[in-house]
Every structure is written in C-alpha cells, then in structure tokens.
Scaffold this active site. Structure first.
Site, PDB file in Angstrom:
ATOM      1  N   ARG A 292      -3.854  -5.743 -19.450  1.00  0.00           N
ATOM      2  CA  ARG A 292      -5.172  -5.827 -18.813  1.00  0.00           C
ATOM      3  C   ARG A 292      -5.967  -7.041 -19.290  1.00  0.00           C
ATOM      4  O   ARG A 292      -6.661  -7.683 -18.492  1.00  0.00           O
ATOM      5  CB  ARG A 292      -5.943  -4.539 -19.058  1.00  0.00           C
ATOM      6  CG  ARG A 292      -5.299  -3.351 -18.360  1.00  0.00           C
ATOM      7  CD  ARG A 292      -6.199  -2.142 -18.372  1.00  0.00           C
ATOM      8  NE  ARG A 292      -5.577  -1.044 -17.653  1.00  0.00           N
ATOM      9  CZ  ARG A 292      -6.213   0.051 -17.301  1.00  0.00           C
ATOM     10  NH1 ARG A 292      -7.504   0.193 -17.598  1.00  0.00           N
ATOM     11  NH2 ARG A 292      -5.592   1.020 -16.661  1.00  0.00           N
TER      12      ARG A 292
ATOM     13  N   ASP B 285     -21.086   4.795 -13.478  1.00  0.00           N
ATOM     14  CA  ASP B 285     -19.897   4.395 -14.223  1.00  0.00           C
ATOM     15  C   ASP B 285     -20.292   3.237 -15.125  1.00  0.00           C
ATOM     16  O   ASP B 285     -21.279   2.535 -14.856  1.00  0.00           O
ATOM     17  CB  ASP B 285     -18.776   3.971 -13.266  1.00  0.00           C
ATOM     18  CG  ASP B 285     -17.399   4.059 -13.915  1.00  0.00           C
ATOM     19  OD1 ASP B 285     -16.685   5.056 -13.680  1.00  0.00           O
ATOM     20  OD2 ASP B 285     -17.030   3.134 -14.670  1.00  0.00           O
TER      21      ASP B 285
END
Length: 278
Positions: A48, A148
């Site tokens: 990532r 979020d």
C-alpha cells in the site's frame, strides 16, 4: 544512486521495508489513527505504501517516512488513507438490514419522526446507501450520517456512483427502485437515485479523536468491522461514547465476528451481532 520508485516492485518487501521502518509505520498509524497493525501486516504495508512512494517520487521507505513525519506534512492524510482497510459491499450481513427495516417500521408507528442512523466507518459508502434503501423500503422517514477517517473513500461515498459489478448481488426490483444506470460515456456505471441522496450526508471523523463534533442522538448506529483495529481499552471507551449517543431502545450493529458490546451493562443482545440500548 538511489533506486527509482518504479523498480521497488521487483524486490521482496523484506529487502525494502526494514523491520525498523515497519515498526515506525506501526507506531505512526497508531498515533495518527489509533489503528493497531499486527506484525503479520508487513507485506500489506509494503504494497500500500509503495503507491505513495511513487506518488511522492521518493526512492526508499526511509525517505518516505521522513516526509510523513515532517512538521505540518501534507502526506499524513494520504499515509492514513493508504493503510485504512476499506472492505465493504451493499447489504453486507443482510440480517442487519432486515432488523433495521423492522425497527424503522415500529419507530414510524410509535413516533413518526425520521429514524436517525449513523454509519461510523462507512468506507466507500455502500453501507450508508444500503441503510438509506432499507429505510426507504420501510415506508418511514429516515436520515443517515456516514463518517470515515479516509477522505478518499468519503469522496467515493458522497458521489454515490459505482461500477455495475458492485451491485451484481442486488435483486432487480431493488435496483430499479434505488439506482439509475449510466448511458453513453457513463455506460457501466450506476448512481443512487436522488431520493436516497436526500437522506444521506457525510463527514470525516477519526473515532480515536478525543473530541467528536456535536451530534444529536441516534436511533441506530452501525459500527462494523472497525473495532478490530483498536485495543481492548479503547474499544471500551468507544462503546461508552456510542452508548451515550444512542436513544433508549436504539440499536447497535457490529461486525459478524464482533461481540464487544455484550460486556457493557447498557446493552442487551437483540439478534445476531445486534444490540439494543437499555
């Protein structure tokens, strides 16, 4: 001469992301987002963050982590976004939505006011729109807040636009009622209908923040598959904060393998991974 970012993918993660750098990553994501990464996540971190190395044009993880830690760095948000897990789907764990529809119908019969719901780790929005669809199908009025920590997924959530394969498991009748299919340049895309958009709003929130923005109390809270990243002490604090935000009789939905509300005196089980505020 340092390696170019493009060449990193041809080397094993262990050769590029040292144990010391991995330890630094784990400490930083815990500090910035409260996420507790296990020692088994080294390859995930490598894959990532490699994208962020390329985006920043840096040649090593050590250099990248220096960028992240600089005072006032504009890379910290991207760092958190990259390491946030965003696995979601429409009507994931369908028993929760069946319970939600029943609860919404009872609520409408008793009170008539809109049922207020909060999805507090909403990712790319499928959960929020599933809640909105369930509320619309219940026949009562409803409102949904989606939050979020990851600003990238929030942008997707707020757009309400998805590739057609994301809705493959939704029955045709439900699709016709809640989605519009794209044509021409938008072929292969679907968009939630305006009726759903009017029910939802979104905002960024780190559940680990010591202070949350002022919020009215909710009738239903979805907190699914996020507490697994928090230690047990913070799970207890989070549960107390959510209990304070739920009306008496309100529902808390948690992930399929989570049972952390069972030990709280303010909740009782009311279904599979569902709890009611006493």
């Amino acid at each position: 001469m340092s390696a170019q970012p493009e060449s990193l993918e041809f080397l094993p993660a262990a050769a590029l992301l040292s144990e010391r750098e991995f330890t630094t990553v784990r400490a930083l994501i815990a500090e910035y987002a409260g996420i507790k990464l296990s020692t088994q996540k080294r390859n995930m971190v490598y894959n990532r963050l490699l994208r962020r190395l390329r985006a920043r044009g840096v040649g090593s993880f050590a250099e990248y982590l220096e960028v992240v830690q600089r005072e006032g760095s504009d890379e910290r948000e991207a760092f958190v976004n990259a390491l946030t897990t965003n696995l979601t789907a429409f009507f994931r764990e369908p028993h929760h939505f069946e319970l939600l529809i029943s609860h919404a119908q009872q609520h409408a019969a008793r009170r008539g006011a809109p049922l207020r719901c909060w999805s507090n780790a909403c990712s790319t929005g499928e959960e929020v729109w599933s809640i909105a669809m369930a509320l619309r199908e219940s026949g009562g009025a409803g409102e949904v807040l989606g939050t979020d920590i990851d600003t990238d997924v929030l942008n997707t959530a707020q757009s309400g636009v998805y590739r057609s394969e994301r809705i493959a498991g939704i029955p045709v009748e439900r699709l016709r009622k809640h989605f519009l299919r794209g044509t021409g340049a938008n072929d292969g895309l679907v968009s939630v209908r305006p009726e759903l958009r009017a029910m939802a709003r979104f905002g960024q929130l780190n559940l680990q923040s010591p202070v949350w923005p002022a919020m009215e109390r909710f009738d239903v809270i979805f907190c699914r598959n996020v507490v697994i990243y928090f230690d047990r002490e913070f799970q207890k604090k989070l549960l107390t904060r959510m209990a304070d935000l739920l009306v008496p009789g309100g529902l808390l939905m948690v992930g399929h393998s989570e049972s952390f509300p069972a030990a709280h005196p303010g909740f009782r089980s009311c279904g599979r991974t569902a709890y009611q505020r006493i």
